[in-house]
Design a protein around this motif. Structure first.
Motif, PDB file in Angstrom:
ATOM      1  N   ASN A   3       0.827  -1.210   0.000  1.00  0.00           N
ATOM      2  CA  ASN A   3       0.000   0.000   0.000  1.00  0.00           C
ATOM      3  C   ASN A   3       0.857   1.254   0.000  1.00  0.00           C
ATOM      4  O   ASN A   3       0.537   2.234  -0.659  1.00  0.00           O
ATOM      5  N   GLU A   4       1.958   1.198   0.734  1.00  0.00           N
ATOM      6  CA  GLU A   4       2.858   2.342   0.806  1.00  0.00           C
ATOM      7  C   GLU A   4       3.453   2.654  -0.571  1.00  0.00           C
ATOM      8  O   GLU A   4       3.521   3.815  -0.980  1.00  0.00           O
ATOM      9  N   GLN A   5       3.842   1.620  -1.303  1.00  0.00           N
ATOM     10  CA  GLN A   5       4.398   1.822  -2.635  1.00  0.00           C
ATOM     11  C   GLN A   5       3.347   2.376  -3.590  1.00  0.00           C
ATOM     12  O   GLN A   5       3.630   3.260  -4.398  1.00  0.00           O
ATOM     13  N   ILE A   6       2.123   1.855  -3.490  1.00  0.00           N
ATOM     14  CA  ILE A   6       1.036   2.334  -4.336  1.00  0.00           C
ATOM     15  C   ILE A   6       0.767   3.811  -4.058  1.00  0.00           C
ATOM     16  O   ILE A   6       0.625   4.619  -4.985  1.00  0.00           O
ATOM     17  N   LYS A  62       7.160  -0.955  25.846  1.00  0.00           N
ATOM     18  CA  LYS A  62       7.167  -2.419  25.929  1.00  0.00           C
ATOM     19  C   LYS A  62       6.399  -3.059  24.774  1.00  0.00           C
ATOM     20  O   LYS A  62       6.655  -4.207  24.426  1.00  0.00           O
ATOM     21  N   ILE A  63       5.442  -2.333  24.227  1.00  0.00           N
ATOM     22  CA  ILE A  63       4.706  -2.850  23.069  1.00  0.00           C
ATOM     23  C   ILE A  63       4.645  -1.774  22.001  1.00  0.00           C
ATOM     24  O   ILE A  63       4.746  -0.586  22.285  1.00  0.00           O
ATOM     25  N   LYS A  64       4.487  -2.218  20.794  1.00  0.00           N
ATOM     26  CA  LYS A  64       4.365  -1.309  19.662  1.00  0.00           C
ATOM     27  C   LYS A  64       3.049  -1.640  18.970  1.00  0.00           C
ATOM     28  O   LYS A  64       2.786  -2.797  18.653  1.00  0.00           O
ATOM     29  N   LEU A  65       2.225  -0.620  18.773  1.00  0.00           N
ATOM     30  CA  LEU A  65       0.976  -0.836  18.069  1.00  0.00           C
ATOM     31  C   LEU A  65       1.278  -1.014  16.586  1.00  0.00           C
ATOM     32  O   LEU A  65       2.084  -0.283  16.011  1.00  0.00           O
ATOM     33  N   LEU A  66       0.650  -1.979  15.975  1.00  0.00           N
ATOM     34  CA  LEU A  66       0.900  -2.281  14.576  1.00  0.00           C
ATOM     35  C   LEU A  66      -0.030  -1.490  13.666  1.00  0.00           C
ATOM     36  O   LEU A  66      -1.179  -1.232  14.022  1.00  0.00           O
ATOM     37  N   ASP A  67       0.491  -1.129  12.490  1.00  0.00           N
ATOM     38  CA  ASP A  67      -0.378  -0.563  11.469  1.00  0.00           C
ATOM     39  C   ASP A  67      -1.002  -1.731  10.709  1.00  0.00           C
ATOM     40  O   ASP A  67      -0.754  -2.899  11.016  1.00  0.00           O
ATOM     41  N   TRP A  68      -1.838  -1.432   9.725  1.00  0.00           N
ATOM     42  CA  TRP A  68      -2.555  -2.493   9.023  1.00  0.00           C
ATOM     43  C   TRP A  68      -1.596  -3.488   8.375  1.00  0.00           C
ATOM     44  O   TRP A  68      -1.783  -4.698   8.449  1.00  0.00           O
ATOM     45  N   GLU A  69      -0.538  -2.981   7.754  1.00  0.00           N
ATOM     46  CA  GLU A  69       0.435  -3.861   7.096  1.00  0.00           C
ATOM     47  C   GLU A  69       1.129  -4.755   8.123  1.00  0.00           C
ATOM     48  O   GLU A  69       1.351  -5.948   7.893  1.00  0.00           O
ATOM     49  N   GLY A  70       1.452  -4.196   9.290  1.00  0.00           N
ATOM     50  CA  GLY A  70       2.071  -4.972  10.343  1.00  0.00           C
ATOM     51  C   GLY A  70       1.168  -6.086  10.855  1.00  0.00           C
ATOM     52  O   GLY A  70       1.625  -7.189  11.150  1.00  0.00           O
ATOM     53  N   ILE A  71      -0.120  -5.798  10.943  1.00  0.00           N
ATOM     54  CA  ILE A  71      -1.092  -6.817  11.362  1.00  0.00           C
ATOM     55  C   ILE A  71      -1.138  -7.946  10.348  1.00  0.00           C
ATOM     56  O   ILE A  71      -1.102  -9.123  10.703  1.00  0.00           O
ATOM     57  N   GLU A  72      -1.192  -7.581   9.062  1.00  0.00           N
ATOM     58  CA  GLU A  72      -1.227  -8.603   8.018  1.00  0.00           C
ATOM     59  C   GLU A  72       0.037  -9.459   8.041  1.00  0.00           C
ATOM     60  O   GLU A  72      -0.027 -10.676   7.865  1.00  0.00           O
ATOM     61  N   GLN A  73       1.177  -8.834   8.273  1.00  0.00           N
ATOM     62  CA  GLN A  73       2.439  -9.579   8.332  1.00  0.00           C
ATOM     63  C   GLN A  73       2.450 -10.536   9.519  1.00  0.00           C
ATOM     64  O   GLN A  73       2.897 -11.674   9.393  1.00  0.00           O
ATOM     65  N   GLU A  74       1.955 -10.078  10.648  1.00  0.00           N
ATOM     66  CA  GLU A  74       1.936 -10.952  11.828  1.00  0.00           C
ATOM     67  C   GLU A  74       0.999 -12.136  11.616  1.00  0.00           C
ATOM     68  O   GLU A  74       1.325 -13.270  11.981  1.00  0.00           O
TER      69      GLU A  74
END
Length: 83
Positions: A3-6, A62-74
Motif C-alpha cells: 500500500n505504501e508503494q502504491i 514495551k509494546i508497539k501498536l501495529l499498522d494495518w500492514e504490520g497486522i497482516e504480516q503478523e
C-alpha cells in the motif's frame, strides 16, 4: 506492491495542488484518530484495568501498536505463510 508503494507512486503523478490536498486530508485523519482514541473510556472495571495496562506498556515502550500492514504480516507469520 505494498500500500505504501502504491500511495507513493500515485502521489508522484499528482500535481502540486493535489499533493497539498492529500497532505491536508492525512492531517485531518490523524487528528480524528487521536481524538477518538483519547476519548475512549472503558465501561467496566476490567476494561479500565486493561486500558491502564495497555497505556502503561505503550508509554514504557514495551509494546508497539501495529499498522494495518504490520497486522497482516503478523497474521501471515503465525500461519506460517512467510519465510
Amino acid at each position: 506492491m505494498t500500500n505504501e508503494q502504491i500511495l507513493l507512486e500515485t502521489w508522484r503523478t499528482l500535481p502540486t495542488d493535489k499533493q497539498l490536498q492529500v497532505l491536508e486530508f492525512i492531517k485531518s485523519i490523524q487528528s480524528n484518530s487521536s481524538e477518538s482514541e483519547s476519548s475512549y473510556h472503558p465501561k467496566t472495571e476490567l476494561g479500565k484495568k486493561l486500558w491502564q495496562i495497555r497505556n502503561k506498556a505503550i508509554a514504557e515502550g514495551k509494546i508497539k501498536l501495529l499498522d494495518w500492514e504490520g497486522i497482516e504480516q503478523e497474521i501471515a507469520q503465525r500461519r506460517g505463510e512467510t519465510e
